[in-house]
Write a protein that holds these residues in place. Structure first.
Motif, PDB file in Angstrom:
ATOM      1  N   GLY A   4      -8.295  -0.779  -3.877  1.00 32.48           N
ATOM      2  CA  GLY A   4      -8.257   0.553  -3.977  1.00 32.48           C
ATOM      3  C   GLY A   4      -6.824   1.141  -3.675  1.00 32.48           C
ATOM      4  O   GLY A   4      -5.707   0.412  -4.013  1.00 32.48           O
ATOM      5  N   ILE A   5      -6.563   2.328  -3.376  1.00 36.28           N
ATOM      6  CA  ILE A   5      -5.634   3.354  -3.233  1.00 36.28           C
ATOM      7  C   ILE A   5      -4.689   2.651  -1.968  1.00 36.28           C
ATOM      8  O   ILE A   5      -5.256   2.457  -0.970  1.00 36.28           O
ATOM      9  N   LYS A   6      -3.476   2.904  -2.058  1.00 42.61           N
ATOM     10  CA  LYS A   6      -2.577   2.421  -0.963  1.00 42.61           C
ATOM     11  C   LYS A   6      -2.559   3.483   0.056  1.00 42.61           C
ATOM     12  O   LYS A   6      -2.872   4.432  -0.329  1.00 42.61           O
ATOM     13  N   VAL A   7      -2.042   3.186   1.560  1.00 43.77           N
ATOM     14  CA  VAL A   7      -1.889   4.155   2.347  1.00 43.77           C
ATOM     15  C   VAL A   7      -0.819   5.366   1.751  1.00 43.77           C
ATOM     16  O   VAL A   7       0.203   4.892   1.312  1.00 43.77           O
ATOM     17  N   GLY A   8      -1.287   6.605   2.001  1.00 46.44           N
ATOM     18  CA  GLY A   8      -0.284   7.690   1.402  1.00 46.44           C
ATOM     19  C   GLY A   8      -0.375   7.993   0.138  1.00 46.44           C
ATOM     20  O   GLY A   8       0.181   9.223  -0.379  1.00 46.44           O
ATOM     21  N   GLU A   9      -1.129   7.415  -0.713  1.00 49.90           N
ATOM     22  CA  GLU A   9      -1.323   7.655  -2.202  1.00 49.90           C
ATOM     23  C   GLU A   9      -2.514   8.587  -2.083  1.00 49.90           C
ATOM     24  O   GLU A   9      -3.405   8.754  -1.185  1.00 49.90           O
ATOM     25  N   LYS A  10      -2.340   9.593  -3.135  1.00 46.65           N
ATOM     26  CA  LYS A  10      -3.216  10.393  -3.459  1.00 46.65           C
ATOM     27  C   LYS A  10      -4.541   9.998  -4.107  1.00 46.65           C
ATOM     28  O   LYS A  10      -4.526   9.237  -4.884  1.00 46.65           O
TER      29      LYS A  10
END
Length: 69
Positions: free
Chosen positions: A28-34
């Motif tokens: 999934g997306i990384k921390v802080g990524e939109k």
């Protein structure tokens, strides 16, 4: 003797061949990524749009698995 030789050849080839690195698992997306745009149904079955929710401010999504799944 032939079986021992065959086993030695197989082991030699297996040990000499470089191991292929497995593809990294995409989680999934990384921390802080939109977050990408998406629509989901809420607990009442109403479809919700992330962009519409973000107009009111930050959004926190909570996913849980119920016993009925």
């Amino acid at each position: 003797m032939t079986r021992v030789l065959a086993l030695a050849v197989v082991l030699g080839v297996a040990l000499a061949a470089p191991a292929a690195d497995p593809a990294p698992e995409k989680t999934g997306i990384k921390v802080g990524e939109k977050a990408p745009a998406f629509k989901l149904k809420d607990q009442a079955g109403t479809e919700r749009d992330l962009a519409a929710l973000l107009k009111d401010g930050p959004v926190a999504l909570v996913f849980y698995r119920s016993a009925g799944w």
